[in-house]
Scaffold this active site. Sequence first.
Site, short mmCIF file in Angstrom:
data_model
loop_
_atom_site.label_atom_id
_atom_site.label_comp_id
_atom_site.label_asym_id
_atom_site.label_seq_id
_atom_site.Cartn_x
_atom_site.Cartn_y
_atom_site.Cartn_z
N SER A 102 0.83 -1.20 0.00
CA SER A 102 0.00 0.00 0.00
C SER A 102 0.87 1.26 0.00
O SER A 102 1.67 1.45 -0.92
CB SER A 102 -0.96 -0.04 1.20
OG SER A 102 -1.97 0.92 1.08
N ASP A 198 -10.09 -4.86 -4.13
CA ASP A 198 -9.47 -3.88 -3.24
C ASP A 198 -10.34 -2.63 -3.18
O ASP A 198 -10.57 -1.99 -4.21
CB ASP A 198 -8.07 -3.55 -3.77
CG ASP A 198 -7.24 -2.73 -2.80
OD1 ASP A 198 -7.82 -1.98 -2.00
OD2 ASP A 198 -6.00 -2.83 -2.87
N HIS A 228 -7.72 -5.65 -0.18
CA HIS A 228 -6.58 -4.74 -0.08
C HIS A 228 -5.41 -5.36 0.68
O HIS A 228 -4.26 -5.16 0.33
CB HIS A 228 -7.00 -3.43 0.60
CG HIS A 228 -5.90 -2.43 0.70
ND1 HIS A 228 -5.24 -1.92 -0.40
CD2 HIS A 228 -5.32 -1.83 1.78
CE1 HIS A 228 -4.31 -1.06 -0.02
NE2 HIS A 228 -4.34 -0.99 1.30
#
Length: 247
Positions: A102, A198, A228
Amino acid sequence: MAETAGALKRPDGETIAWRRVAGRGPTIVWLGGYRSDMAGTKAQALADWASETGRAFLRFDYFGHGESSGELQRGTISRWREDALAVMGELTKGPLVLVGSSMGGWIACLAAMAWPERVGAMVLIAPAPDFTEKLIGPSLDEAARADIAETGVWWRPSPYGDPDPITRELLEDGARWSILPGPVNIDAPVRILQGGEDDAVPWTHSLELANAMNSRDVVFTLIKDGDHRLSRPEDIRRLIQALEEVA
């Protein structure tokens, strides 16, 4: 190999907590996401794998995260980039493989561009480059913008727990480190794992990063039913496979 732990003191007196597995190189460095810490599922799985296989591995917590000192609200992309470079500079030698999740995917890209001679490969999980400008910015409604204008912070609801502090400084500083639409000056091999379901980073955003990189050795894997976090056992297996391929 047993994992050791410590804290790196920064010039301003703050400390960055780290854990390290000694082993053969290149050193694999874990770069977590916003509000994540080095005790998360993926980071722990990689530490276990490194211990079992004799790989060198380093994980750490950014300023304001996990076991490190500091207030999260004072954190910026500049600060977290500096944390990553400081830890890698002090605690590793030789070539590196960066694993960024991320926001950590963005930090990994910034570190790779700063140290192209040391970063030999990258594995990115739902990378979120420019998330402050391209993902958070467009989602701000009138009330959120008013909060930031009046108090300097908007408390964004989070499905993972307490609300996220989105500060004016974080947004303004993030814009200074924008890398999209590119070109992104990374020539090392890159593997990107992205969940099709996600809800934080659209797969099209990660694909834009893949297309923007200079490297010709970029493989983008869309895990259609993945979320995610990509922390399921099958996702961890894919992560380790990608690491074994480039490391």
